[in-house]
Design an enzyme around this catalytic site. Structure first.
Site, mmCIF file in Angstrom:
data_model
loop_
_atom_site.group_PDB
_atom_site.id
_atom_site.type_symbol
_atom_site.label_atom_id
_atom_site.label_comp_id
_atom_site.label_asym_id
_atom_site.label_seq_id
_atom_site.Cartn_x
_atom_site.Cartn_y
_atom_site.Cartn_z
ATOM 1 N N GLU A 8 109.990 3.876 18.896
ATOM 2 C CA GLU A 8 110.475 5.008 19.672
ATOM 3 C C GLU A 8 110.189 4.810 21.158
ATOM 4 O OE1 GLU A 8 108.650 8.346 17.639
ATOM 5 O OE2 GLU A 8 110.337 8.470 16.258
ATOM 6 N N CYS A 43 108.748 5.961 28.837
ATOM 7 C CA CYS A 43 107.545 5.643 28.064
ATOM 8 C C CYS A 43 107.998 4.693 26.957
ATOM 9 C CB CYS A 43 106.948 6.927 27.509
ATOM 10 S SG CYS A 43 105.545 6.627 26.421
ATOM 11 N N CYS A 90 100.816 0.239 14.985
ATOM 12 C CA CYS A 90 99.655 -0.119 15.818
ATOM 13 C C CYS A 90 98.514 -0.557 14.915
ATOM 14 C CB CYS A 90 99.215 1.076 16.660
ATOM 15 S SG CYS A 90 97.921 0.647 17.846
ATOM 16 N N CYS A 150 93.203 5.074 16.250
ATOM 17 C CA CYS A 150 92.706 6.285 16.902
ATOM 18 C C CYS A 150 93.023 7.468 15.988
ATOM 19 C CB CYS A 150 93.386 6.467 18.250
ATOM 20 S SG CYS A 150 93.234 5.013 19.303
ATOM 21 N N CYS A 160 96.002 10.030 16.727
ATOM 22 C CA CYS A 160 97.318 9.507 17.103
ATOM 23 C C CYS A 160 98.232 9.337 15.883
ATOM 24 C CB CYS A 160 97.135 8.176 17.817
ATOM 25 S SG CYS A 160 98.675 7.319 18.119
ATOM 26 N N GLY A 195 101.934 1.404 19.898
ATOM 27 C CA GLY A 195 101.260 0.114 20.011
ATOM 28 C C GLY A 195 100.277 0.019 21.156
ATOM 29 N N GLU A 196 99.421 -0.984 21.080
ATOM 30 C CA GLU A 196 98.447 -1.277 22.138
ATOM 31 C C GLU A 196 99.016 -2.461 22.935
ATOM 32 O OE1 GLU A 196 95.310 -0.536 23.696
ATOM 33 O OE2 GLU A 196 96.069 -2.274 24.777
ATOM 34 N N SER A 205 92.888 4.739 28.210
ATOM 35 C CA SER A 205 92.762 5.943 27.375
ATOM 36 C C SER A 205 91.283 6.112 27.074
ATOM 37 C CB SER A 205 93.526 5.764 26.060
ATOM 38 O OG SER A 205 94.891 5.746 26.314
ATOM 39 N N HIS A 261 89.089 9.260 26.975
ATOM 40 C CA HIS A 261 88.858 10.394 26.059
ATOM 41 C C HIS A 261 87.393 10.760 25.817
ATOM 42 C CE1 HIS A 261 93.073 10.175 25.612
ATOM 43 N NE2 HIS A 261 93.086 9.137 24.800
ATOM 44 N N ASN A 264 98.949 17.326 21.725
ATOM 45 C CA ASN A 264 99.927 17.887 20.800
ATOM 46 C C ASN A 264 99.477 17.594 19.390
ATOM 47 O OD1 ASN A 264 102.036 18.509 22.906
ATOM 48 N ND2 ASN A 264 101.403 16.395 23.302
ATOM 49 N N CYS A 310 102.857 13.019 24.035
ATOM 50 C CA CYS A 310 101.804 12.026 23.890
ATOM 51 C C CYS A 310 101.158 12.071 22.508
ATOM 52 C CB CYS A 310 100.721 12.311 24.921
ATOM 53 S SG CYS A 310 100.849 11.242 26.305
HETATM 54 S S1 SF4 Z 1 96.568 5.870 20.725
HETATM 55 FE FE1 SF4 Z 1 97.583 3.931 21.230
HETATM 56 S S2 SF4 Z 1 96.053 2.380 20.620
HETATM 57 FE FE2 SF4 Z 1 95.443 4.284 19.593
HETATM 58 S S3 SF4 Z 1 96.446 4.158 17.582
HETATM 59 FE FE3 SF4 Z 1 97.842 5.294 18.946
HETATM 60 S S4 SF4 Z 1 99.250 3.724 19.720
HETATM 61 FE FE4 SF4 Z 1 97.452 2.648 18.876
#
Ligand code: SF4
Length: 370
Positions: free
Chosen positions: A118, A131, A138, A142, A145, A189-190, A244, A246, A320, A363
């Site tokens: 996406e 974005c 991924c 996290c 996410c 993804g990272e 990121s 947090h 969100n 996000c």
């Molecule tokens: S926040 Fe980013 S690094 Fe963490 S699981 Fe989601 S996509 Fe992967």
């Protein structure tokens, strides 16, 4: 995938030389956009054509963003047929486009192997931001996410990343009558786990023959992989870096982002200091404040301390909730407390309200649900 790549790379150098490999090559067409301009020039030389055809084809592929060989109208039909015999153009396809009430657009992007990622267009009064995703799924996990629930299938190729940006640029022109102004690597993804391809994609996006965007308009956001942050500094990249974060407390961050056990805050801090020494470019810390997770004074104090190591700014991002609702946005009081504490120490802080919530484009919400 490895097998495919091996054939392709080898075939690039054996056209007309080795009948066995040539057969392999003909049976598995190579994505032409894996070839550099010089590779294309050499291809035309080897098939007995003019080398400058390579420049023309390269321009069609990257500047004019051609989806097919038929579009290359200044190339003869016979030459286009030759190209189609050896190569394919693995262009992405926007399978489904959703438009939010606030103008945000979310794309479900189909790749050549039918996997989906996406990408999102986020318009504001002053800018239009893309974005983009860098991986299918991924490999990090996290807890907050949605993408983390998809297992990592593969890295995106440079052209697949480039195509997301080019497609959003077209949408920006069509729906907002202006070119894309910014790009953030904050989709699925990272990005630093797909370092080489992300760098190649950015080279194309910023090159005159690609989209000619300034690297200063591009931000790569990482969850914090120290060795890659240092590599970016060594590679003297010109784009921006976001982390990121947090939480600036290991015990809290590890609960949310379990890989923090391996890449602790101390090692990230050391990498960021290295980054700043080499690039003199300040880092943005992305930070969500969750109820009963990181909304105490202790959390605020830890962030303020972390912010003093190198020049930085903080984006406090609205969260969100994803389906199970385990993580909840903290109340406004907690957000204000963070904001005031940072401002008191003269640290730049912005509060970012999420966009595209009604289409799950905000996000942390990208999860191929569309
Ligand atoms: S926040 Fe980013 S690094 Fe963490 S699981 Fe989601 S996509 Fe992967």
């Amino acid at each position: 995938m490895l097998f495919y790549t091996t054939i392709c790379i080898r075939a690039k150098f054996v056209i007309g030389l080795h009948p066995v490999n040539k057969t392999l090559f003909l049976n598995s067409k190579q994505d032409i956009r894996e070839l550099s301009k010089e590779d294309l020039r050499q291809f035309f030389k080897k098939i007995g054509d003019k080398e400058f055809r390579g420049n023309q084809v390269y321009e069609w592929l990257w500047t004019k963003n051609a989806h097919s060989f038929e579009e290359m109208t200044n190339i003869s039909l016979a030459t286009r047929e030759q190209l189609a015999k050896y190569f394919t153009i693995n262009h992405i396809k926007v399978d489904k486009m959703q438009r939010s009430n606030d103008g945000t657009i979310k794309n479900a992007v189909r790749l050549y192997d039918d996997l989906i990622v996406e990408s999102v267009l986020i318009p504001t009064e002053t800018r239009t931001t893309a974005c983009v995703s860098s991986q299918v799924g991924c490999s990090l996990n996290c807890n907050f996410c949605a993408t983390a629930r998809l297992k990592r299938m593969r890295n995106l190729n440079p052209d697949e990343i480039f195509d997301q940006v080019a497609a959003i640029n077209q949408q920006s022109l069509l729906y907002h009558q202006r070119k894309l102004s910014n790009i953030v690597f904050m989709g699925m993804g990272e990005p630093l786990m797909n370092y080489e391809n992300v760098i190649k994609a950015i080279e194309k996006i910023t090159s005159e023959e690609g989209l000619a965007m300034s690297p200063k308009r591009i931000t790569v956001s990482t969850s914090g992989i120290p060795e890659k942050i240092k590599k970016m500094a060594d590679d003297e990249v010109k784009f921006n870096l976001a982390l990121s974060l947090h939480s600036a407390r290991d015990e809290v961050r590890t609960k949310m982002m379990p890989f923090n056990r391996k890449w602790s805050l101390a090692s990230i801090r050391e990498a960021l200091e290295y980054w700043y020494r080499k690039t003199k470019s300040r880092v943005t810390y992305e930070y969500v404040v969750w109820k009963d997770v990181n909304d105490t004074q202790k959390d605020i104090d830890a962030l303020v301390k972390f912010c003093k190591y190198i020049p930085c700014k903080v984006n406090l991002i609205e969260y969100n909730p994803i389906d199970d609702g385990e993580y909840q946005q903290a109340d406004d009081q907690a957000l204000t407390a963070y904001q005031q504490a940072l401002e008191q120490e003269r640290i730049t802080v912005n509060v970012r309200r999420s966009r595209g919530k009604d289409i799950d484009a905000a996000c942390g919400q990208l999860a191929n649900k569309s």
